[in-house]
Design an enzyme around this catalytic site. Structure first.
Site, PDB file in Angstrom:
ATOM      1  CD  GLU A   1       0.392   0.882   3.261  1.00  0.00           C
ATOM      2  OE1 GLU A   1       1.342   0.986   4.000  1.00  0.00           O
ATOM      3  OE2 GLU A   1       0.023   2.040   2.774  1.00  0.00           O
TER       4      GLU A   1
ATOM      5  CG  ASN B   1       7.425   4.661   2.530  1.00  0.00           C
ATOM      6  OD1 ASN B   1       6.578   5.024   1.761  1.00  0.00           O
ATOM      7  ND2 ASN B   1       6.676   4.054   3.418  1.00  0.00           N
TER       8      ASN B   1
ATOM      9  CG  LEU C   1      11.310  19.391  -3.301  1.00  0.00           C
ATOM     10  CD1 LEU C   1      11.461  20.157  -4.475  1.00  0.00           C
ATOM     11  CD2 LEU C   1      12.546  18.928  -2.791  1.00  0.00           C
TER      12      LEU C   1
ATOM     13  N   GLY D   1       8.703  12.095  10.446  1.00  0.00           N
ATOM     14  CA  GLY D   1       8.193  11.028  11.587  1.00  0.00           C
ATOM     15  C   GLY D   1       7.402  10.091  10.946  1.00  0.00           C
TER      16      GLY D   1
ATOM     17  CB  CYS E   1       5.713   4.651   6.973  1.00  0.00           C
ATOM     18  SG  CYS E   1       3.991   4.031   7.442  1.00  0.00           S
TER      19      CYS E   1
ATOM     20  CE  LYS F   1       6.412   0.244   9.383  1.00  0.00           C
ATOM     21  NZ  LYS F   1       6.682  -0.455   8.333  1.00  0.00           N
TER      22      LYS F   1
HETATM   23  C1  UDX Z   1       4.060   7.652   4.088  1.00  0.00           C
HETATM   24  C2  UDX Z   1       3.897   7.649   2.666  1.00  0.00           C
HETATM   25  O1  UDX Z   1       3.779   8.815   2.065  1.00  0.00           O
HETATM   26  C3  UDX Z   1       2.831   6.628   2.140  1.00  0.00           C
HETATM   27  O2  UDX Z   1       3.160   6.299   0.974  1.00  0.00           O
HETATM   28  C4  UDX Z   1       3.189   5.157   2.884  1.00  0.00           C
HETATM   29  O3  UDX Z   1       2.154   4.311   2.629  1.00  0.00           O
HETATM   30  C5  UDX Z   1       3.478   5.368   4.544  1.00  0.00           C
HETATM   31  O4  UDX Z   1       4.445   6.449   4.739  1.00  0.00           O
HETATM   32  P1  UDX Z   1       3.004   8.938   6.173  1.00  0.00           P
HETATM   33  O5  UDX Z   1       4.115   8.581   6.863  1.00  0.00           O
HETATM   34  O6  UDX Z   1       1.508   8.819   6.556  1.00  0.00           O
HETATM   35  O7  UDX Z   1       3.070   8.210   4.420  1.00  0.00           O
HETATM   36  O8  UDX Z   1       3.083  10.480   5.789  1.00  0.00           O
HETATM   37  P2  UDX Z   1       3.631  11.456   4.709  1.00  0.00           P
HETATM   38  O9  UDX Z   1       2.843  12.514   4.357  1.00  0.00           O
HETATM   39  O10 UDX Z   1       4.509  10.676   3.860  1.00  0.00           O
HETATM   40  O11 UDX Z   1       4.858  12.401   5.792  1.00  0.00           O
HETATM   41  C6  UDX Z   1       5.858  11.555   6.090  1.00  0.00           C
HETATM   42  C7  UDX Z   1       6.620  12.562   7.153  1.00  0.00           C
HETATM   43  O12 UDX Z   1       7.487  13.467   6.128  1.00  0.00           O
HETATM   44  C8  UDX Z   1       5.745  13.568   7.958  1.00  0.00           C
HETATM   45  O13 UDX Z   1       6.461  13.618   9.484  1.00  0.00           O
HETATM   46  C9  UDX Z   1       5.904  14.789   7.076  1.00  0.00           C
HETATM   47  O14 UDX Z   1       5.713  15.903   8.219  1.00  0.00           O
HETATM   48  C10 UDX Z   1       7.340  14.538   6.502  1.00  0.00           C
HETATM   49  N1  UDX Z   1       7.343  15.619   5.416  1.00  0.00           N
HETATM   50  C11 UDX Z   1       6.471  15.261   4.351  1.00  0.00           C
HETATM   51  C12 UDX Z   1       8.075  16.651   5.414  1.00  0.00           C
HETATM   52  O15 UDX Z   1       8.855  17.032   6.045  1.00  0.00           O
HETATM   53  N2  UDX Z   1       8.417  17.430   4.184  1.00  0.00           N
HETATM   54  C13 UDX Z   1       7.522  17.132   3.091  1.00  0.00           C
HETATM   55  O16 UDX Z   1       7.575  17.943   2.293  1.00  0.00           O
HETATM   56  C14 UDX Z   1       6.510  15.957   3.322  1.00  0.00           C
END
Ligand code: UDX
Length: 483
Positions: free
Chosen positions: A178, A238, A280, A287, A290, A293
């Site tokens: 997923e 990821n 970006l 954090g 996902c 880890k």
């Molecule tokens: C992520 C993947 O995007 C998703 O495809 C996978 O299935 C699960 O892990 P998620 O962890 O829910 O999803 O959040 P995401 O929106 O990807 O953000 C991850 C982290 O990166 C967050 O802490 C977010 O604040 C940070 N982030 C994201 C940034 O610091 N800058 C960005 O531009 C985007």
């Protein structure tokens, strides 16, 4: 003529209540009712399939049976309740019966990081497989949706055949990872960029292809590949996104050092079609359950194959350092003497639109503040009850207003929309003199805050404090951003 035949055929099917060939509903059981399992189960039910969501957590199942959704995920309650009421979706803790009742078994259990080794912890997955092994009376397609290291599906096949003595014709294994982001999981399920189906059985592939037909009709590419490739695609996706975030965070820190606006840099960078503007946004570090880890697990898995993924090792290291940036900036604003100050933290979740605090940068910030005898007040629209389990002894505000009152500084740590249009003129009068704003998500108007008299800093936007910027005014900057 053709239409007449079609009308007759549909009428024939309706009269004899033969399920329409166009819907071809499947019987699906989903093991695990976390945000992946519940979202996937509810959406497959919404596609017209008969879905059972099963979990060993009896309390969680009872909550779901009484239509209480135990996780915060926008739109999830509506789709779950609608399909449960329609009879397409049910919940049970009787795992054995749930497996026997379906032809397709999705495994969507957690595979958290083993903190000591960095490996993926596959105990829950093994538990699910043992349940399935006990109930493989007739042929079933077993779909692993949980994020698992490459080679796991092959291990499952071997385990079922050799350890459990199950005949190969009784099951097929499929890897169907997923790509759901917390806070937009329903949208992401219904609007995927691609669907990955890893398998070496055409029968199994076709069954899983069938249940994704509603998405195929939206021209979503469906990739038919091997088990190992499907498993790796998830980790690589990821890991690359995490790498991209660590890259822009380090560039932001460089921008701070030379007085350049990282927003302009990221904007120009993202216009390059090979890069894209997404992911970006510099911040306090990534954090969630996902990225941390999955990157660690991929590094570990590569190490076991004598491959050193140095870029990802660096991305994780940069991320841990980035989580300390908001505290460093805060301390600098108080000439490194922060004790006895009152600090208001706005945002505890690892990102907006979730109550999840796993690996949230706010945890590191609170740890550092507690080491310096600071009075901490914290507020988050959704995540406070989860943060209270880790830090029960800090003050949790009932609102932004309640939290910022009589504070010396505000640190914005999560990009909730609620924090993007606050009345800073009012806030200024509620805070102590010489108040400080650390905008760790670059979501505030730094120029407005400085004009109101706040001491302001963000991530990669130190140029706002530079003399040259003041003299040149912001005309050029705003002009550049409007291009
Ligand atoms: C992520 C993947 O995007 C998703 O495809 C996978 O299935 C699960 O892990 P998620 O962890 O829910 O999803 O959040 P995401 O929106 O990807 O953000 C991850 C982290 O990166 C967050 O802490 C977010 O604040 C940070 N982030 C994201 C940034 O610091 N800058 C960005 O531009 C985007």
């Amino acid at each position: 003529m053709k239409n007449r035949i079609l009308v007759f055929f549909s009428f024939f099917l309706f009269i004899f209540h033969i399920p329409s060939i166009y819907s071809n509903p499947k019987k699906i059981t989903v093991l695990g009712t976390g945000y992946v399992g519940l979202v996937s189960g509810a959406c497959f039910a919404d596609f017209g399939n008969q879905v059972i969501c099963a979990d060993i957590d009896k309390q969680k199942i009872e909550q779901l049976q009484s239509f209480y959704i135990p996780i915060y995920e926008p739109m999830l309650d509506e789709i779950v309740i609608r399909n449960a009421k329609k009879g397409n979706l049910s919940f049970t803790s009787d795992i054995d019966n749930a497996i026997q009742s379906s032809d397709i078994i999705f495994i969507a259990v957690g595979t958290p990081m083993n903190e000591q080794t960095g490996d993926a912890d596959l105990r829950a997955l093994k538990g699910a497989i043992e349940f399935i092994a006990r109930n493989l009376i007739e042929y079933k397609v077993i779909v692993i949706k949980s994020t698992v290291p490459p080679g796991t599906c092959a291990w499952v096949e071997k385990f079922l055949a050799e350890e459990c003595g199950i005949e190969p014709e009784k099951f097929s294994i499929v890897s169907c990872p997923e790509f759901l982001r917390e806070g937009s999981a329903i949208y992401d399920f219904l609007n995927p960029d691609r669907i990955i189906i890893g398998s070496h059985s055409s029968e199994a592939f076709n069954q899983i292809y069938q249940i994704h037909l509603p998405l195929k009709e939206k021209n979503v590419p469906i990739i038919n590949t091997t088990l190992g490739a499907a498993e790796l695609i998830k980790y690589v996706t990821n890991s690359f996104l995490a790498l991209k975030i660590s890259f822009i965070n380090e560039i932001a820190n460089f921008c701070d050092a030379i007085g350049v606006d990282v927003k302009t840099i990221a904007y120009a960078l993202g216009l390059d079609k090979r890069i894209s503007p997404l992911f970006l946004n510099p911040g306090p570090g990534f954090g969630g359950s996902c990225f941390p880890k999955d990157v660690a697990a991929l590094i570990k898995n590569a190490e076991k194959n004598n491959v050193d993924l140095q870029t990802l090792v660096a991305a994780l290291k940069a991320n841990e350092k980035q989580k300390e940036k908001p505290f460093e900036k805060l301390k600098k604003q108080f000439n490194n003497n922060i004790s006895d100050k009152t600090i208001a933290i706005l945002g505890l979740a690892f990102k907006a639109n979730t109550d999840d605090i796993r690996y949230s940068p706010s945890i590191r910030l609170i740890e550092l503040l507690k080491e310096h005898n600071v009075t901490i007040k914290a507020y988050d629209p959704e995540a406070m009850k989860n943060m209270q389990k880790i830090f029960p002894d800090i003050y949790y505000g009932t609102s932004v207003d309640d939290t910022i009152k009589n504070s010396d500084a505000i640190v914005v740590m999560t990009d909730w929309n609620e924090f993007k249009n606050l009345n800073w003129n009012y806030i200024k009068n509620e805070m102590h003199e010489n108040s400080v704003i650390i905008d760790a998500r670059n979501i505030l108007d730094g120029q407005e805050l400085k004009q109101l008299g706040f001491k302001y800093d963000a991530i990669g936007r130190a140029f706002l404090n530079s003399y040259k910027y003041k003299r040149a005014g912001c005309f050029l900057y705003n002009y550049a951003m409007c291009l």
